[in-house]
Design a protein around this motif. Structure first.
Motif, short mmCIF file in Angstrom:
data_model
loop_
_atom_site.label_atom_id
_atom_site.label_comp_id
_atom_site.label_asym_id
_atom_site.label_seq_id
_atom_site.Cartn_x
_atom_site.Cartn_y
_atom_site.Cartn_z
N VAL A 132 0.89 -1.16 0.00
CA VAL A 132 0.00 0.00 0.00
C VAL A 132 0.93 1.21 0.00
N CYS A 133 0.88 2.01 -1.06
CA CYS A 133 1.82 3.13 -1.18
C CYS A 133 1.61 4.13 -0.04
N VAL A 134 2.70 4.50 0.67
CA VAL A 134 2.57 5.44 1.79
C VAL A 134 2.30 6.85 1.27
N ASN A 135 2.60 7.06 0.01
CA ASN A 135 2.48 8.37 -0.59
C ASN A 135 1.06 8.66 -1.07
N CYS A 136 0.45 7.68 -1.77
CA CYS A 136 -0.84 7.95 -2.41
C CYS A 136 -1.91 6.89 -2.06
N PHE A 148 8.29 0.89 -8.19
CA PHE A 148 7.75 2.25 -8.27
C PHE A 148 6.25 2.11 -8.10
N CYS A 149 5.61 3.09 -7.42
CA CYS A 149 4.16 3.04 -7.29
C CYS A 149 3.54 3.32 -8.66
N PRO A 150 2.63 2.45 -9.13
CA PRO A 150 2.03 2.66 -10.46
C PRO A 150 1.23 3.97 -10.56
#
Ligand code: ZN
Ligand code: ZN
Length: 322
Positions: A132-136, A148-150
């Motif tokens: 689970v991307c921490v960014n988005c 890389f987060c898609p």
């Protein structure tokens, strides 16, 4: 020809998510074609956002990331719809004109049901790591670990390192609640995991940033199991100083921690001359077992977090300044 005309000039075929809510994706770059999955609607919000390949970082519109199997499936469904519509339209033209008079010619057309186009069904593949991307907050899954987060394109190296270091801390907690021999082993293992986590993190970061290095080959070969070695490699490859953002004491204790890991992994934890030379820790005695405390490993986790954050930032700076 109503049925056929009603199809219009585009047919939209819905692609279903798998049983875990993931939709398969495939990188359109011919030398990558990496397969991954995302849960639609969990990441960035907005229309027309691009998709990033988690493996090679290639960026393009989402409609370029259909998997070959999804395309085959969609084609077969569309083909079935088209033939069904054509069939119905032809059926309307069925006729049976009897010959009139002695020399008349009878015309008849009978539309027989043909074999329906087979549907190319497919199953999404099982992958190895769910993130689970921490960014988005996008939920995605990939082969391997690093990606890389898609959706937002952020690399997950720091996130993966943090997760591994959390496990190290849990292991240290377990060590406080168990008998001595097992506790010692848990502390040793947590030290090894700590170093492996940083090594994996550092290598991945070097791989991702290798094209920004003055010496890409050296960047690609950098090992992070030996901190002084990593420091000198990073200096040669990227012109950055790994020890710049920690105090001299912190650096010394991290170097010692990494050297202790070397003894545990390769010398059954027994001190050798190499250890004393590399750490400058002359109180240690050759031939004696090295002692490792849980607090020492906890301290190392903190220093590693600091080193990792700054290393990631420094490499990003190098990239921006190119
Ligand atoms: Zn790719
Ligand atoms: Zn993201």
């Amino acid at each position: 020809m109503d049925h056929f005309r009603r199809l219009g000039n585009s047919i939209s075929i819905p692609i279903q998510a798998d049983e875990n809510g993931f939709t398969g994706r495939e990188c359109p770059q011919p030398d990558c074609e990496g397969y991954f999955k995302i849960e639609l609607g969990t990441g960035l919000k907005g229309e027309g956002l691009p998709c990033h390949c988690p493996y090679c970082g290639h960026t393009a519109g989402h409609d370029h990331f259909w998997t070959k199997e999804q395309i085959e499936y969609a084609k077969s469904v569309a083909m079935r719809k088209i033939t069904a519509a054509l069939h119905k339209d032809l059926k309307k033209l069925e006729c049976d004109h009897k010959p009139k008079g002695a020399f008349g010619i009878g015309i008849s057309m009978k539309v027989k049901p043909g074999r329906a186009t087979p549907i190319h069904y497919y199953r999404e593949k099982q992958l190895e790591t769910e993130v689970v991307c921490v960014n988005c907050t996008l939920r995605y899954s990939v082969y391997g670990v690093f990606a890389f987060c898609p959706d937002c394109g952020a690399h997950n190296s720091l996130q993966i390192l943090a997760k591994n270091l959390e496990l190290v801390e849990k292991m240290l907690e377990m060590a406080t609640a168990t008998e001595k021999e097992l506790a010692e082993r848990l502390v040793e293992n947590s030290l090894e995991d700590c170093v492996s986590a940083f090594d994996g993190f550092g290598r991945e970061l070097c791989r991702v940033h290798a094209r920004n290095a003055t010496n890409p080959a050296k960047a690609g070969r950098t090992s992070f199991q030996n901190l002084e070695g990593a420091k000198s490699s990073l200096h040669d490859a990227f012109g950055i100083d790994l020890s710049a953002h920690v105090t001299a004491d912190e650096w010394q204790s991290a170097v010692r921690g990494f050297q202790k890991r070397h003894l545990v992994a390769h010398k059954m934890g027994v001190v050798d001359q190499d250890y004393i030379t590399k750490t400058g820790y002359f109180q240690a005695v050759v031939g004696r077992k090295i002692g490792i405390g849980a607090d020492e490993v906890r301290g190392l986790v903190q220093i590693i977090n600091k080193l990792a954050g700054h290393l990631s930032g420094d490499l990003e700076e190098v990239r921006k300044n190119l």
